[in-house]
Design a protein around this motif. Structure first.
Motif, PDB file in Angstrom:
ATOM      1  N   LEU A   1     -25.003  -1.509 -10.257  1.00  0.00           N
ATOM      2  CA  LEU A   1     -26.460  -1.553 -10.256  1.00  0.00           C
ATOM      3  C   LEU A   1     -26.954  -2.692 -11.154  1.00  0.00           C
ATOM      4  CD1 LEU A   1     -29.169  -0.379  -9.356  1.00  0.00           C
ATOM      5  CD2 LEU A   1     -29.011   1.216 -11.279  1.00  0.00           C
ATOM      6  N   ALA A   2     -26.315  -2.874 -12.291  1.00  0.00           N
ATOM      7  CA  ALA A   2     -26.689  -3.968 -13.193  1.00  0.00           C
ATOM      8  C   ALA A   2     -26.466  -5.325 -12.525  1.00  0.00           C
ATOM      9  CB  ALA A   2     -25.887  -3.879 -14.495  1.00  0.00           C
ATOM     10  N   GLU A   3     -25.388  -5.451 -11.779  1.00  0.00           N
ATOM     11  CA  GLU A   3     -25.132  -6.704 -11.057  1.00  0.00           C
ATOM     12  C   GLU A   3     -26.215  -6.930  -9.996  1.00  0.00           C
ATOM     13  OE1 GLU A   3     -21.523  -9.013  -8.754  1.00  0.00           O
ATOM     14  OE2 GLU A   3     -21.621  -6.834  -8.585  1.00  0.00           O
TER      15      GLU A   3
ATOM     16  N   LEU B   1     -31.174  -9.793  -8.082  1.00  0.00           N
ATOM     17  CA  LEU B   1     -32.575  -9.780  -7.647  1.00  0.00           C
ATOM     18  C   LEU B   1     -33.426 -10.703  -8.517  1.00  0.00           C
ATOM     19  CD1 LEU B   1     -33.293  -6.003  -6.879  1.00  0.00           C
ATOM     20  CD2 LEU B   1     -32.975  -7.873  -5.242  1.00  0.00           C
ATOM     21  N   ILE B   2     -33.200 -10.663  -9.807  1.00  0.00           N
ATOM     22  CA  ILE B   2     -33.966 -11.513 -10.720  1.00  0.00           C
ATOM     23  C   ILE B   2     -33.579 -12.975 -10.524  1.00  0.00           C
ATOM     24  CG2 ILE B   2     -34.483 -12.009 -13.138  1.00  0.00           C
ATOM     25  CD1 ILE B   2     -34.000  -8.976 -13.673  1.00  0.00           C
ATOM     26  N   ARG B   3     -32.302 -13.237 -10.247  1.00  0.00           N
ATOM     27  CA  ARG B   3     -31.857 -14.614  -9.977  1.00  0.00           C
ATOM     28  C   ARG B   3     -32.576 -15.168  -8.748  1.00  0.00           C
ATOM     29  NH1 ARG B   3     -28.473 -17.222  -6.582  1.00  0.00           N
ATOM     30  NH2 ARG B   3     -27.799 -15.289  -5.641  1.00  0.00           N
TER      31      ARG B   3
ATOM     32  N   ALA C   1     -38.770 -15.270 -15.630  1.00  0.00           N
ATOM     33  CA  ALA C   1     -37.714 -14.781 -14.736  1.00  0.00           C
ATOM     34  C   ALA C   1     -36.338 -15.226 -15.224  1.00  0.00           C
ATOM     35  CB  ALA C   1     -37.960 -15.262 -13.307  1.00  0.00           C
ATOM     36  N   GLY C   2     -36.251 -16.449 -15.728  1.00  0.00           N
ATOM     37  CA  GLY C   2     -34.981 -16.941 -16.257  1.00  0.00           C
ATOM     38  C   GLY C   2     -34.506 -16.116 -17.443  1.00  0.00           C
TER      39      GLY C   2
ATOM     40  N   ASP D   1     -28.038 -10.347 -16.554  1.00  0.00           N
ATOM     41  CA  ASP D   1     -26.677 -10.832 -16.335  1.00  0.00           C
ATOM     42  C   ASP D   1     -25.780 -10.464 -17.513  1.00  0.00           C
ATOM     43  OD1 ASP D   1     -24.922 -12.287 -14.519  1.00  0.00           O
ATOM     44  OD2 ASP D   1     -24.823 -13.815 -16.118  1.00  0.00           O
ATOM     45  N   LYS D   2     -26.320 -10.545 -18.723  1.00  0.00           N
ATOM     46  CA  LYS D   2     -25.550 -10.152 -19.910  1.00  0.00           C
ATOM     47  C   LYS D   2     -25.188  -8.669 -19.852  1.00  0.00           C
ATOM     48  CE  LYS D   2     -25.756  -9.809 -24.933  1.00  0.00           C
ATOM     49  NZ  LYS D   2     -24.926  -8.633 -24.921  1.00  0.00           N
TER      50      LYS D   2
END
Length: 128
Positions: free
Chosen positions: A91-93, A98-100, A33-34, A41-42
């Motif tokens: 959408l990318a943010e 969500l992954i964070r 997940a990290g 995030d990139k």
């Protein structure tokens, strides 16, 4: 990576070996997940950094000798190309966030299992 969800009662009933196995599963899930969070995030940051350049490029395509810069900027901001890229960035943010949240959940679960393992070890030492 799919990890088994456990209740506190289930975790408390696990043996030491089972807890170690569960901790190992969570470490791998957290690492995965990290990594996905860093990648997402990139992507978001790359899109965000490029927005001023995109806006300037679109603005220049609208600019004519008779049009002032403010009008060209207004047209650029209203263009579908700019709006689509803005939606893509948002959408990318959202996906990165969500992954964070997923990553932080794995980390909290890992901390909980470590605490349970510590208590179990302490109980074993007291029982001797």
């Amino acid at each position: 990576m799919e990890t088994k969800k456990s209740t506190a009662e289930e975790l408390a009933g696990l043996t030491g070996d089972q807890l170690l196995f569960r901790m190992d599963e969570l470490r791998h899930a957290a690492a995965d997940a990290g990594y996905r969070w860093a990648e997402a995030d990139k992507k978001y940051k790359d899109l965000k950094e490029m927005m001023p350049s995109l806006l300037a490029t679109i603005q220049l395509s609208f600019k004519t000798e008779k049009m002032n810069l403010a009008e060209a900027k207004t047209r650029a901001l209203a263009s579908t190309t700019y709006q689509e890229r803005l939606k893509e960035m948002n959408l990318a943010e959202y996906e990165a966030e969500l992954i964070r949240v997923e990553y932080r959940g794995f980390m909290e679960s890992l901390k909980s299992i470590q605490a349970i393992a510590f208590v179990k070890n302490s109980e074993l030492k007291l029982a001797r």
